[in-house]
Design a protein around this motif. Structure first.
Motif, PDB file in Angstrom:
ATOM      1  N   PRO A  13      -8.999   3.389   0.947  1.00 13.38           N
ATOM      2  CA  PRO A  13      -8.504   4.823   0.882  1.00 13.38           C
ATOM      3  C   PRO A  13      -9.298   5.801   0.429  1.00 13.38           C
ATOM      4  CG  PRO A  13      -7.654   3.479  -0.988  1.00 13.38           C
ATOM      5  CD  PRO A  13      -8.938   2.789  -0.531  1.00 13.38           C
ATOM      6  N   LEU A  14     -10.330   6.068   1.206  1.00 15.06           N
ATOM      7  CA  LEU A  14     -11.456   6.963   0.776  1.00 15.06           C
ATOM      8  C   LEU A  14     -11.406   8.304   1.678  1.00 15.06           C
ATOM      9  CD1 LEU A  14     -14.088   4.504  -0.061  1.00 15.06           C
ATOM     10  CD2 LEU A  14     -12.460   5.431  -1.498  1.00 15.06           C
ATOM     11  N   ASP A  15     -12.563   9.019   1.647  1.00 17.07           N
ATOM     12  CA  ASP A  15     -12.818  10.239   2.764  1.00 17.07           C
ATOM     13  C   ASP A  15     -14.171  10.320   2.991  1.00 17.07           C
ATOM     14  OD1 ASP A  15     -13.894  11.918   0.761  1.00 17.07           O
ATOM     15  OD2 ASP A  15     -12.165  12.360   0.017  1.00 17.07           O
ATOM     16  N   SER A  16     -14.510  11.358   3.434  1.00 16.23           N
ATOM     17  CA  SER A  16     -15.923  11.122   4.187  1.00 16.23           C
ATOM     18  C   SER A  16     -17.104  11.485   3.162  1.00 16.23           C
ATOM     19  CB  SER A  16     -16.193  12.637   4.937  1.00 16.23           C
ATOM     20  OG  SER A  16     -15.839  13.677   4.328  1.00 16.23           O
ATOM     21  N   ARG A  17     -16.642  11.928   1.813  1.00 13.13           N
ATOM     22  CA  ARG A  17     -17.224  11.744   0.703  1.00 13.13           C
ATOM     23  C   ARG A  17     -18.171  10.404   0.338  1.00 13.13           C
ATOM     24  NH1 ARG A  17     -14.003  14.622  -3.696  1.00 13.13           N
ATOM     25  NH2 ARG A  17     -12.437  13.357  -2.549  1.00 13.13           N
ATOM     26  N   MET A  18     -17.722   9.276   0.865  1.00 19.90           N
ATOM     27  CA  MET A  18     -18.253   7.819   0.728  1.00 19.90           C
ATOM     28  C   MET A  18     -19.516   7.973   1.221  1.00 19.90           C
ATOM     29  SD  MET A  18     -16.527   5.028   3.236  1.00 19.90           S
ATOM     30  CE  MET A  18     -17.882   4.221   3.036  1.00 19.90           C
ATOM     31  N   ARG A 105       0.640  -4.238   3.708  1.00 24.43           N
ATOM     32  CA  ARG A 105       0.306  -2.769   4.003  1.00 24.43           C
ATOM     33  C   ARG A 105       1.573  -1.850   3.845  1.00 24.43           C
ATOM     34  NH1 ARG A 105      -4.929  -2.047   5.767  1.00 24.43           N
ATOM     35  NH2 ARG A 105      -5.735  -3.832   6.723  1.00 24.43           N
ATOM     36  N   LEU A 106       2.382  -2.369   4.510  1.00 27.24           N
ATOM     37  CA  LEU A 106       3.932  -1.491   4.693  1.00 27.24           C
ATOM     38  C   LEU A 106       4.579  -1.183   3.275  1.00 27.24           C
ATOM     39  CD1 LEU A 106       5.383  -3.014   7.885  1.00 27.24           C
ATOM     40  CD2 LEU A 106       4.089  -0.974   7.657  1.00 27.24           C
ATOM     41  N   ALA A 107       4.412  -2.391   2.398  1.00 27.92           N
ATOM     42  CA  ALA A 107       4.783  -2.404   1.134  1.00 27.92           C
ATOM     43  C   ALA A 107       3.972  -1.346   0.277  1.00 27.92           C
ATOM     44  CB  ALA A 107       4.709  -3.755   0.367  1.00 27.92           C
ATOM     45  N   MET A 108       2.686  -1.320   0.385  1.00 26.65           N
ATOM     46  CA  MET A 108       1.936  -0.464  -0.380  1.00 26.65           C
ATOM     47  C   MET A 108       2.223   1.037   0.225  1.00 26.65           C
ATOM     48  SD  MET A 108      -2.321   0.061  -0.468  1.00 26.65           S
ATOM     49  CE  MET A 108      -2.966   1.161  -1.648  1.00 26.65           C
ATOM     50  N   ALA A 109       2.315   1.382   1.393  1.00 26.38           N
ATOM     51  CA  ALA A 109       2.697   2.612   2.136  1.00 26.38           C
ATOM     52  C   ALA A 109       4.037   3.168   1.286  1.00 26.38           C
ATOM     53  CB  ALA A 109       2.766   2.424   3.512  1.00 26.38           C
ATOM     54  N   ALA A 110       5.086   2.243   1.164  1.00 27.82           N
ATOM     55  CA  ALA A 110       6.453   2.833   0.579  1.00 27.82           C
ATOM     56  C   ALA A 110       6.093   2.927  -0.945  1.00 27.82           C
ATOM     57  CB  ALA A 110       7.203   1.588   0.844  1.00 27.82           C
ATOM     58  N   ARG A 111       5.385   2.175  -1.464  1.00 31.07           N
ATOM     59  CA  ARG A 111       5.250   2.243  -3.164  1.00 31.07           C
ATOM     60  C   ARG A 111       4.310   3.745  -3.159  1.00 31.07           C
ATOM     61  NH1 ARG A 111       2.340  -1.428  -7.552  1.00 31.07           N
ATOM     62  NH2 ARG A 111       2.554   0.142  -9.394  1.00 31.07           N
ATOM     63  N   VAL A 112       3.396   4.058  -2.422  1.00 28.88           N
ATOM     64  CA  VAL A 112       2.576   5.400  -2.582  1.00 28.88           C
ATOM     65  C   VAL A 112       3.540   6.434  -2.240  1.00 28.88           C
ATOM     66  CG1 VAL A 112       0.887   6.556  -1.620  1.00 28.88           C
ATOM     67  CG2 VAL A 112       0.213   4.404  -2.334  1.00 28.88           C
ATOM     68  N   GLU A 113       4.454   6.300  -1.259  1.00 28.92           N
ATOM     69  CA  GLU A 113       5.260   7.480  -1.015  1.00 28.92           C
ATOM     70  C   GLU A 113       6.225   7.520  -2.358  1.00 28.92           C
ATOM     71  OE1 GLU A 113       5.723   7.606   3.649  1.00 28.92           O
ATOM     72  OE2 GLU A 113       6.861   6.249   2.810  1.00 28.92           O
ATOM     73  N   ALA A 114       6.504   6.619  -3.000  1.00 27.03           N
ATOM     74  CA  ALA A 114       7.473   6.485  -4.112  1.00 27.03           C
ATOM     75  C   ALA A 114       6.892   6.973  -5.345  1.00 27.03           C
ATOM     76  CB  ALA A 114       8.363   5.287  -4.310  1.00 27.03           C
ATOM     77  N   GLU A 115       5.619   6.802  -5.474  1.00 30.12           N
ATOM     78  CA  GLU A 115       5.092   6.901  -6.685  1.00 30.12           C
ATOM     79  C   GLU A 115       3.850   7.513  -6.968  1.00 30.12           C
ATOM     80  OE1 GLU A 115       4.629   2.950  -8.827  1.00 30.12           O
ATOM     81  OE2 GLU A 115       6.312   2.195  -7.842  1.00 30.12           O
ATOM     82  N   GLY A 118      -1.597   7.007  -8.303  1.00 32.57           N
ATOM     83  CA  GLY A 118      -2.261   6.806  -9.500  1.00 32.57           C
ATOM     84  C   GLY A 118      -2.486   5.506  -9.900  1.00 32.57           C
ATOM     85  N   TRP A 119      -1.591   4.552  -9.085  1.00 31.01           N
ATOM     86  CA  TRP A 119      -1.627   3.109  -9.688  1.00 31.01           C
ATOM     87  C   TRP A 119      -2.644   2.386  -8.644  1.00 31.01           C
ATOM     88  CZ3 TRP A 119      -0.611  -0.095  -5.595  1.00 31.01           C
ATOM     89  CH2 TRP A 119       0.253   0.274  -4.323  1.00 31.01           C
ATOM     90  N   VAL A 120      -3.085   3.092  -7.574  1.00 29.35           N
ATOM     91  CA  VAL A 120      -3.784   2.407  -6.529  1.00 29.35           C
ATOM     92  C   VAL A 120      -5.384   2.067  -7.139  1.00 29.35           C
ATOM     93  CG1 VAL A 120      -4.950   2.653  -4.230  1.00 29.35           C
ATOM     94  CG2 VAL A 120      -2.568   3.537  -4.655  1.00 29.35           C
ATOM     95  N   GLY A 147      -7.945  11.197  -5.666  1.00 31.08           N
ATOM     96  CA  GLY A 147      -7.922  12.582  -5.088  1.00 31.08           C
ATOM     97  C   GLY A 147      -7.081  12.429  -3.604  1.00 31.08           C
ATOM     98  N   GLN A 148      -6.694  11.394  -3.080  1.00 32.21           N
ATOM     99  CA  GLN A 148      -6.143  11.173  -1.626  1.00 32.21           C
ATOM    100  C   GLN A 148      -4.751  11.794  -1.761  1.00 32.21           C
ATOM    101  OE1 GLN A 148      -8.324  10.667   0.899  1.00 32.21           O
ATOM    102  NE2 GLN A 148      -9.695  10.479  -0.747  1.00 32.21           N
ATOM    103  N   ASP A 149      -4.214  12.442  -0.692  1.00 21.54           N
ATOM    104  CA  ASP A 149      -2.895  12.754  -0.356  1.00 21.54           C
ATOM    105  C   ASP A 149      -1.990  11.266  -0.107  1.00 21.54           C
ATOM    106  OD1 ASP A 149      -0.592  13.529   0.587  1.00 21.54           O
ATOM    107  OD2 ASP A 149      -1.371  14.870   2.003  1.00 21.54           O
ATOM    108  N   PRO A 150      -0.905  11.178  -0.913  1.00 23.36           N
ATOM    109  CA  PRO A 150      -0.246  10.209  -0.877  1.00 23.36           C
ATOM    110  C   PRO A 150       0.360   9.797   0.507  1.00 23.36           C
ATOM    111  CG  PRO A 150       0.401  11.000  -3.131  1.00 23.36           C
ATOM    112  CD  PRO A 150      -0.637  11.941  -2.146  1.00 23.36           C
ATOM    113  N   ALA A 151       0.783  10.843   1.114  1.00 24.54           N
ATOM    114  CA  ALA A 151       1.367  10.805   2.684  1.00 24.54           C
ATOM    115  C   ALA A 151       0.094  10.400   3.674  1.00 24.54           C
ATOM    116  CB  ALA A 151       1.612  12.242   2.860  1.00 24.54           C
ATOM    117  N   GLU A 152      -1.316  10.689   3.354  1.00 19.61           N
ATOM    118  CA  GLU A 152      -2.129  10.203   4.217  1.00 19.61           C
ATOM    119  C   GLU A 152      -2.514   8.801   3.968  1.00 19.61           C
ATOM    120  OE1 GLU A 152      -3.106  11.623   6.848  1.00 19.61           O
ATOM    121  OE2 GLU A 152      -2.712  13.494   6.488  1.00 19.61           O
ATOM    122  N   VAL A 153      -2.389   8.271   2.570  1.00 15.93           N
ATOM    123  CA  VAL A 153      -2.589   6.997   2.445  1.00 15.93           C
ATOM    124  C   VAL A 153      -1.578   6.131   2.949  1.00 15.93           C
ATOM    125  CG1 VAL A 153      -2.527   5.230   0.546  1.00 15.93           C
ATOM    126  CG2 VAL A 153      -3.875   7.389   0.209  1.00 15.93           C
ATOM    127  N   ALA A 154      -0.336   6.457   2.913  1.00 18.71           N
ATOM    128  CA  ALA A 154       0.959   5.814   3.540  1.00 18.71           C
ATOM    129  C   ALA A 154       0.668   5.736   5.071  1.00 18.71           C
ATOM    130  CB  ALA A 154       2.283   6.359   2.964  1.00 18.71           C
TER     131      ALA A 154
END
Length: 236
Positions: A13-18, A105-115, A118-120, A147-154
């Motif tokens: 879950p990164l971006d182009s800075r990698m 993956r689906l479980a992580m998506a749901a948790r990121v949307e909820a929380e 920060g825990w990732v 620094g990632q947007d939770p909506a984009e991670v999900a």
């Protein structure tokens, strides 16, 4: 001088800075892969890549990616193989997710949307990097994830969860392809990378010593040198 541009697509879950560690040597185009509220399907970002090529007047490019970026590169190939002059596939796989991986993956998506995210970092960084990863790289990866947007991670997790198997797509294309993998990649290990090479008609294999799943960040000089050498040899 290379005859076509190089597009490199980032890992999750990164971006182009990698790609910052390889920019000076490779001069890549590094788009962000963002869902933007659209349907969770990697073809969405593949179409974005093709649109970017159109905007820049680029007919063909070497298309590559690390991990999720590799999946997007395969989606570009599925959408329009005529635009792909070569492939660079780093720490990735051709197959679709098995049921357990898809559920995770689906479980992580749901948790990121909820929380939020920060825990990732605490959950994923250990699996992304090799055992000897430099402390500065560890910190950089943690910062990028945080620094990632939770909506984009999900979105990305859901899009990867439904991606199809790309084995037949890769087997059907006859372009030079470089497969790189970290020696200590626990997520897509060297054995899996060798299977990927076997699928490709013009596949070559490079194992990056000491690296884990994020070879361009853990060993940028080795990664860039391998890509440059391959491009010069195969003429793309």
């Amino acid at each position: 001088m290379e005859s076509v541009p190089l597009v490199l697509l980032h890992a999750f879950p990164l971006d182009s800075r990698m790609w910052d560690g390889v920019r000076d040597l490779l001069k890549p185009i590094t788009p962000e892969q963002r869902g933007g509220g659209r349907s969770p399907d990697l073809m969405v970002v593949a179409d974005d890549v093709l649109r970017l090529l159109d905007e820049r007047g680029i007919e063909r490019a070497v298309v590559g990616g690390c991990s999720m970026g590799g999946y997007v590169a395969m989606a570009v190939l599925r959408r329009d193989p005529s635009r792909v002059a070569g492939l660079v596939l780093a720490d990735t796989r051709a197959g679709a997710d098995a049921d357990e991986a898809r559920a995770n993956r689906l479980a992580m998506a749901a948790r990121v949307e909820a929380e939020g995210v920060g825990w990732v970092p605490d959950t994923v960084v250990g699996g992304l990097l090799g055992p000897a990863a430099d402390a500065a790289v560890v910190e950089q990866v943690r910062e990028l994830i945080s620094g990632q947007d939770p909506a984009e991670v999900a979105w990305a997790q859901r899009a990867m969860a439904v991606r199809p198997d790309s084995t037949e797509v890769l087997a059907s294309v006859d372009v030079p392809a470089l497969v790189l993998v970290g020696e200590h990649d626990a997520l897509t290990p060297p054995a899996l990378a060798r299977e990927l090479v076997a699928v490709l008609r013009q596949g070559e294999y490079v194992e990056v010593a000491g690296a884990g799943h994020l070879t361009p960040m853990e060993a940028p000089d080795a990664f860039a040198s391998a890509v440059l050498d391959w491009r010069h040899r195969v003429g793309v």
